[in-house]
Design a protein around this motif. Structure first.
Motif, PDB file in Angstrom:
ATOM      1  N   GLN A  16      22.137   9.843  51.528  1.00  0.00           N
ATOM      2  CA  GLN A  16      23.383  10.810  52.111  1.00  0.00           C
ATOM      3  C   GLN A  16      22.554  11.851  53.064  1.00  0.00           C
ATOM      4  O   GLN A  16      23.402  12.318  53.996  1.00  0.00           O
ATOM      5  CB  GLN A  16      23.846  11.651  51.044  1.00  0.00           C
TER       6      GLN A  16
ATOM      7  N   ASP B 153      33.526   6.401  58.077  1.00  0.00           N
ATOM      8  CA  ASP B 153      34.027   6.349  56.576  1.00  0.00           C
ATOM      9  C   ASP B 153      32.838   4.899  55.825  1.00  0.00           C
ATOM     10  O   ASP B 153      32.522   5.291  54.783  1.00  0.00           O
ATOM     11  CB  ASP B 153      35.433   5.850  56.320  1.00  0.00           C
ATOM     12  N   LEU B 154      32.954   3.978  56.864  1.00  0.00           N
ATOM     13  CA  LEU B 154      31.830   2.866  56.144  1.00  0.00           C
ATOM     14  C   LEU B 154      30.456   3.243  56.259  1.00  0.00           C
ATOM     15  O   LEU B 154      30.060   3.076  55.184  1.00  0.00           O
ATOM     16  CB  LEU B 154      31.995   1.756  57.462  1.00  0.00           C
TER      17      LEU B 154
ATOM     18  N   ALA C 182      26.091   4.760  48.829  1.00  0.00           N
ATOM     19  CA  ALA C 182      25.538   3.538  47.700  1.00  0.00           C
ATOM     20  C   ALA C 182      24.208   3.288  47.976  1.00  0.00           C
ATOM     21  O   ALA C 182      23.584   3.129  46.860  1.00  0.00           O
ATOM     22  CB  ALA C 182      26.376   2.108  48.295  1.00  0.00           C
TER      23      ALA C 182
ATOM     24  N   ARG D 276      29.283   6.512  55.619  1.00  0.00           N
ATOM     25  CA  ARG D 276      29.510   7.380  54.391  1.00  0.00           C
ATOM     26  C   ARG D 276      29.340   6.505  53.046  1.00  0.00           C
ATOM     27  O   ARG D 276      28.777   6.814  52.188  1.00  0.00           O
ATOM     28  CB  ARG D 276      30.833   8.221  54.406  1.00  0.00           C
ATOM     29  N   THR D 277      30.135   5.747  52.926  1.00  0.00           N
ATOM     30  CA  THR D 277      29.992   4.530  51.783  1.00  0.00           C
ATOM     31  C   THR D 277      28.815   3.868  51.752  1.00  0.00           C
ATOM     32  O   THR D 277      28.235   3.811  50.595  1.00  0.00           O
ATOM     33  CB  THR D 277      31.171   3.581  52.105  1.00  0.00           C
TER      34      THR D 277
END
Length: 143
Positions: free
Chosen positions: A46, A34-35, A42, A37-38
């Motif tokens: 991606q 999750d970190l 940002a 992906r964030t």
């Protein structure tokens, strides 16, 4: 503060680092992903997500298996214009070794082969109290 290694002393304000301390449990791999992906969202990177998630899963898995205390730290940075670094810090000084046995007899020990295949470079930084195992993925810089 994150420094641009190509221009010492200049801060990369557009590339803040992301990090989180997580319990040294297998379930922490999901939080590490999750970190990532964030961070990648940002930074508008991606397209690197799939590989980054696999790399982090392997690095977290190694920290869970070999770490000494109940926590680890996941660090995701963009230290140079060319590479994004995915790292996991733990309190063990055991240096990870890539297993080259291809006989198929071993279920464990080949995760670093995956890290090696998915990153442009990887390594271990030793500290007095532990280590960081990291992998770097090349960022395609627009011309």
């Amino acid at each position: 503060m994150i420094q641009n290694r190509t221009q010492p002393g200049k801060r990369l304000a557009r590339h803040p680092g992301f990090s989180e301390t997580l319990p040294r449990t297998p379930e922490s791999a999901a939080a590490a992903r999750d970190l990532a992906r964030t961070a990648l969202a940002a930074w508008g990177q991606q397209e690197l997500t799939d590989g980054a998630l696999l790399v982090l899963t392997e690095l977290v898995s190694n920290a869970v298996k070999y770490g000494r205390i109940g926590a680890m730290r996941v660090i995701i940075t963009w230290p140079t214009e060319s590479f994004i670094r995915l790292g996991v810090v733990d309190r063990s000084k055991t240096i990870p070794m890539m297993q080259l046995d291809s006989s198929g007899d071993h279920i464990h020990g080949r995760g670093l082969l995956l890290v090696d295949a998915l990153t442009d470079r990887w390594g271990t930084d030793l500290y007095r109290w532990g280590k960081q195992v990291w992998g770097e993925i090349r960022v395609e810089v627009a011309a």
